[in-house]
Design a protein around this motif. Sequence first.
Motif: not given
Ligand SMILES: *Cc1c(COP(=O)(O)O)cnc(C)c1O
Length: 464
Positions: A124, A262, A291
């Motif tokens: 985020s 993303d 992630k």
């Molecule tokens: C999970 C996710 C986010 C946000 O990541 P966080 O670590 O929860 O802030 C942003 N973009 C995508 C595609 C995601 O799956």
Amino acid sequence: MNILANYPPTEELQALDAAYHLHPFTHANALAAKGPRVITSAKGVWLKDSDGEEIIDGMAGLWCVNIGYGRDELAEAAARQMKELPYYNTFFQTTHVPALMLAKKLAELAPDNMNQVFFASGGSDANDTNIRLVRTYWAEKGQPEREVIISRWNAYHGSTIGGASLGGMKGMHGQGSLPIPGIAFIDQPNWWAEGGDMTPEAFGLERARQLENKIKEIGPDKVGAFIAEPIQGAGGVIVPPDTYWPEIQRIVKKYGILLIADEVICGFGRTGNWFGSQTVGIEPDIMTIAKGLSSGYIPIGGSIVSDAVAAILRETEFNHGYTYSGHPVACAVALENLRILEEEGMVDNVRDVTAPYLREKWEALADHPLVGEAKIVGMMASIALTPDKSTRAVFAAEAGTAGFICRDRCFANNIIMRSVGDRMIISPPLSITCDEIDILIARARKSLDECYAQLKADDLLKVG
Ligand SMILES: *Cc1c(COP(=O)(O)O)cnc(C)c1O
């Protein structure tokens, strides 16, 4: 006495949770009435709860535990770094070895023209960085009016004000007056739900060309970037038709707007390549990462930036940063995670062995009377539940009713599958073996059977 090692029995833990803990994306009172499962430990693809039940984790936590649970090497890397240098910043003329080594490693793994990294604590806040990065880039290029970032309905880009604004989740926009100004949306390439009578190929082109129409509507001199997940994750593992991404790439090139991929879910092997951009064949200017970067063992995220974008940014002082940008412990853990992914050949193994095996079993679920399409790319997959697959019908019941029933059956059968509306999705650890895939599929099928029986008994198989 260590309270974490000597915790009370399940019911007491649930009562404490209900009393003190507010959960993300949760109706707190509804959960408190039901009582959450308390997860106490995990190994490989298996979770254990406080009643000693073993659950196969079809979601790798929240799409993040790519190397699987219980890898002591990461704990040791964290302990080593905490003893050596637990924290220092990189704001004021200092740096440290873990941050620069992780940046170098990411430059090696990323496409050839992407060699510089700005760190965040998750996906985020990395996307918040991207908003400022894109706007700063265009301002430095003398085109400050290029403020607008185009995104897609049903995209997920995080839950901060910036991330949720970039995302296309209407339920999130509804709480807190989002999106912020300067974000525009086009429709998603979800053929199953929105393709009507079009072929998937024609539909993919139509959805991509919405980008060109939107750019013309706003004015090409006002658009700075387009952001998208190579494959939408939280939106329901929506795999776009093959025609979609080449057309998007053509359009962003034609208008000279930046492409932000993303990669928070798609990155680090999830799709069978290091990055989803490679799987769908695009050349982004910025990639959001988080992630799988640390396999979720510790929070870390960032933005990998192309040389062309970095060259402009480097000409100015970027007034932006987080206390934990490039946190040394997080960087050390991420480096160890990448070492394991690489040295154990996990990404290749996904591409060549386990993903093809899972694909065969997953696509066979389309035989089930409740399942319409079954889609899969690498280790992320979805099925659409439907009362009539011949017409791609939706249920008469409120959207998500069938999905919730199915998810509850999965939970009872000790498999974690998530529901997104009436789609069921998985994203298991990349370390899952073929034997474990057999268990996952058997439990998924059993849960689908039980869900079907319950929908029938409750007269919920009606077409909407
Ligand atoms: C999970 C996710 C986010 C946000 O990541 P966080 O670590 O929860 O802030 C942003 N973009 C995508 C595609 C995601 O799956």
